[in-house]
Design a protein around this motif. Sequence first.
Motif, short mmCIF file in Angstrom:
data_model
loop_
_atom_site.label_atom_id
_atom_site.label_comp_id
_atom_site.label_asym_id
_atom_site.label_seq_id
_atom_site.Cartn_x
_atom_site.Cartn_y
_atom_site.Cartn_z
N UNK A 146 34.00 27.22 8.68
CA UNK A 146 34.64 27.67 9.92
C UNK A 146 33.97 27.04 11.13
N UNK A 147 34.53 25.91 11.61
CA UNK A 147 34.01 25.37 12.87
C UNK A 147 34.45 26.26 14.03
N UNK A 148 33.96 25.99 15.21
CA UNK A 148 34.31 26.74 16.43
C UNK A 148 34.15 28.25 16.22
N UNK A 149 33.12 28.64 15.51
CA UNK A 149 32.91 30.06 15.22
C UNK A 149 31.46 30.44 15.52
N UNK A 150 31.26 30.95 16.72
CA UNK A 150 29.91 31.42 17.08
C UNK A 150 29.73 32.81 16.50
N UNK A 151 28.71 32.98 15.68
CA UNK A 151 28.48 34.30 15.08
C UNK A 151 27.41 35.06 15.86
N UNK A 152 27.68 36.35 16.03
CA UNK A 152 26.66 37.22 16.59
C UNK A 152 26.20 38.16 15.50
N UNK A 153 25.18 38.93 15.80
CA UNK A 153 24.59 39.77 14.75
C UNK A 153 25.64 40.68 14.12
N UNK A 154 26.51 41.25 14.93
CA UNK A 154 27.53 42.16 14.40
C UNK A 154 28.44 41.44 13.42
N UNK A 155 28.79 40.16 13.73
CA UNK A 155 29.64 39.40 12.81
C UNK A 155 28.95 39.19 11.47
N UNK A 156 27.64 38.91 11.55
CA UNK A 156 26.90 38.65 10.31
C UNK A 156 26.96 39.89 9.41
N UNK A 157 26.84 41.07 10.02
CA UNK A 157 26.87 42.31 9.22
C UNK A 157 28.25 42.54 8.60
N UNK A 158 29.27 42.10 9.32
CA UNK A 158 30.64 42.38 8.85
C UNK A 158 31.11 41.48 7.72
N UNK A 159 30.47 40.32 7.58
CA UNK A 159 31.07 39.29 6.74
C UNK A 159 30.88 39.49 5.24
N UNK A 160 30.10 40.48 4.87
CA UNK A 160 30.04 40.85 3.45
C UNK A 160 29.21 39.92 2.58
N UNK A 161 28.28 39.18 3.19
CA UNK A 161 27.43 38.30 2.38
C UNK A 161 26.17 39.05 1.97
N UNK A 162 25.64 38.69 0.79
CA UNK A 162 24.38 39.30 0.36
C UNK A 162 23.18 38.48 0.83
N UNK A 163 23.40 37.17 0.97
CA UNK A 163 22.30 36.31 1.42
C UNK A 163 22.75 35.54 2.66
N UNK A 164 21.88 35.53 3.66
CA UNK A 164 22.24 34.88 4.92
C UNK A 164 21.18 33.83 5.25
N UNK A 165 21.65 32.64 5.57
CA UNK A 165 20.72 31.60 6.06
C UNK A 165 21.07 31.32 7.51
N UNK A 166 20.07 31.40 8.35
CA UNK A 166 20.28 31.07 9.77
C UNK A 166 19.78 29.65 10.00
N UNK A 167 20.74 28.77 10.22
CA UNK A 167 20.43 27.34 10.42
C UNK A 167 20.90 26.96 11.81
N UNK A 168 20.43 27.73 12.78
CA UNK A 168 20.99 27.62 14.13
C UNK A 168 20.26 26.59 15.01
N UNK A 169 19.31 25.88 14.44
CA UNK A 169 18.76 24.71 15.12
C UNK A 169 17.73 25.00 16.19
N UNK A 170 17.56 24.02 17.05
CA UNK A 170 16.54 24.09 18.10
C UNK A 170 17.07 23.37 19.33
N UNK A 171 16.42 23.59 20.45
CA UNK A 171 16.75 22.87 21.69
C UNK A 171 15.48 22.23 22.23
N UNK A 172 15.64 21.13 22.93
CA UNK A 172 14.48 20.49 23.56
C UNK A 172 13.94 21.38 24.67
N UNK A 173 12.67 21.44 24.79
CA UNK A 173 12.04 22.20 25.88
C UNK A 173 12.38 21.58 27.22
N UNK A 174 12.41 22.41 28.23
CA UNK A 174 12.71 21.93 29.58
C UNK A 174 11.47 21.88 30.46
#
Length: 689
Positions: free
Chosen positions: A458-486
């Motif tokens: 699912x592209x164009x799908x920003x998940x928030x914590x509530x979405x993660x709880x709703x989606x019915x998965x038993x295992x969750x990987x957060x691969x949300x990356x990093x940003x360069x420091x400013x």
Amino acid sequence: MRDPRYDILFEPLKIGPVTAPNRFYQVPHCNGMGRTFPNAMIGMRGMKAEGGWGIVTTEQCDFHVTGDTQAFTETNMWDEGDETYLGRMVEAVHEHGSLAGIELVHNGQDTANLYSREVPIGPDHRPASWMRHPIQARAMDKDDIRAYRRWHRKAAERARNIGFDIVVVYSGHDGTMPTHFLARRHNHRTDEYGGSLENRLRLFRELIEETKEAVGDTMGVIVRFAVDEMMGPDGLEWQNEGREAVEMLAELPDLWDVNVSDWANDSKTSRFAPEGYQEEYVAFVKQMTTKPVSTVGRYTSPDAMVSAIKRGVIDLIGAARPSIADPFLPRKIEEGRPEDIRECIGCNICVAWNNVSAPSRCTQNPTFGEEWRKGWHPERIRTKESDDRVLIVGAGPAGLEAARAAGRRGYHVTLAEAADELGGRVSRESRLPGLTAWARVRDYRIGQLHQMTNVEVFPASTLEAANVLELGAQHVALATGARWRRDGVGYTLREPVQGFDQPHVLSPDDLMDGKRPPDGPVLIFDDDGYYMASVLSDLLRDEGRDVIVATPSTQVAQWTEHTLEQEPIEARMAERGVTMLTRHTLETIGPSTVTLSDDLNRRDVTLACAGVVLVTARLPRDGLWHDLAAKGDDIAAAGIKSIRRIGDCYGPGPIVTAVYMGHRFAQELDTEPDPDGVPFRRERHLIEA
Ligand code: ADP
Ligand code: SF4
């Protein structure tokens, strides 16, 4: 079924007394495992044979104590004690019907013999070149040359007794004894081994002749030779002495394996050279000899391979990096699924880890080097152990690899990505100058995901914590990356730089998002040392901006020395008029100036600039992780058994690390690794009784 267009790649080829089953030749390549991590090395070589490489060779194998490669972890064969592990490698290769080759090497005047403590030897008296230790090589006399030839012959015989099918006699990379004798700049001798080309080539000719004499009716003798040193008239050029040397030795080898020198030119990154880039230098060789010819050039496309053979440039496809990125490249072509090839991206991370004397790794192939240590296979992965569902948030390299590997295990996988396109940082960075090939990290994985019905994307799908709880998965990987420091914090600055919080101060992410500083010169402060600052400097120069790159290091893009790119990066920046300030640290940023400390001359320098780009360090994008942590018992109530951070969200690093973490996540699903233990098999040295 194989596409008949590729049949020629699967024709056997006679190499002296032995026959290669096909045209895929894994040329010698360093791997940072070698003698120090022999089980890992054997597992890796065996995998290449399993994947269909018709010839699998060792990396350079030094055969005498006077050519000791310490601190590099190559193979060596100094006495009978080394026969066991090399024999095991031969067995691992033979198990799959491939030929096992060994590259005999003496690094001559380059080695400082840090382990053996022998005085280095070479054609002339001169300082040993690797790492500029205060140690000199002494000029060999005739007895030394005779001894050296004897060691080489004995090594060939030992290799035959171990069971190798092929021996590679090696003059290349500006780094072996015959090369040193051949090069005018290294050889100022006045005896029959110096002076004319014939004389400078004498030692190499003797080695080839004596090797053939010793083992030539039992082993194929490959000559690996650099025909051009890419330094103009100061070195060998293919139009002059390179060509004449091949002509003089034309029919001696059973196969010519030709390339350009030194290693940085032979293993150019995709930023500096396209696939097949060596053809123009080596194309003449086939006209000089009736013997088969091979070369390298980061070939990953079967069409390019076939074309090189049909155009009469080569007979055999040599490959180091493409065989690392995809040990199963030949099998995939043979099985009619070239779209499954995991193409090398030409980043030279494999080279870099070897150069820092650590086991190599590969950006594209997370199983490289883990075949024995973790039992990972590049193509096979054990099936799932439960019907648990997996949710992966973020489709950068970590998320994509986690989804691919968990999908292959058979899990039901949901992959959600905030952006419209998949790929995360590789998509963004591949749009920067010179990094197009990096998109292969994404493209290979998307191609694989398309083949699986158990993975939903699912592209164009920003998940928030509530979405993660709703989606019915038993295992969750957060691969949300990093940003360069400013704020400029990094290796050198431990506190935010004064003035960072202004609109004309940008991060690499800003530039990748299309933001630009106001018109005028731009200062890039590079405290990262890898590729990013130089690539952004290319980008801004392409747009006609004046660019100053300042770094506290003694060289620009210092770490790229390990990827063999530092010199071409610096040369390109100089060519394009980029001002380079080394040993300069950013102190303050004003509205239209910056102040730097000139660390060598211990004074401050103020420069006018319209914009500043800070390339220093990155911070995890782990807001979702913290939001989930705040959910407490709701997590278990939602049926979630595990939540893990992977990739840059866990620890920002190079792409290779993100891919590895993604793969590891999938491998470890439904396992319980001991958090206090060592998560891989160890190599142990035997202590003598
Ligand atoms: P890595 O190198 O670890 O794979 P990247 O930065 O390349 O990290 O990729 C992280 C991806 O995660 C980005 O494409 C980003 O858009 C995506 N992402 C970040 N936060 C969310 C979120 N809350 N929901 C979905 N996707 C997200
Ligand atoms: Fe290719 Fe990079 Fe892998 Fe080396 S690390 S084989 S260059 S993808």
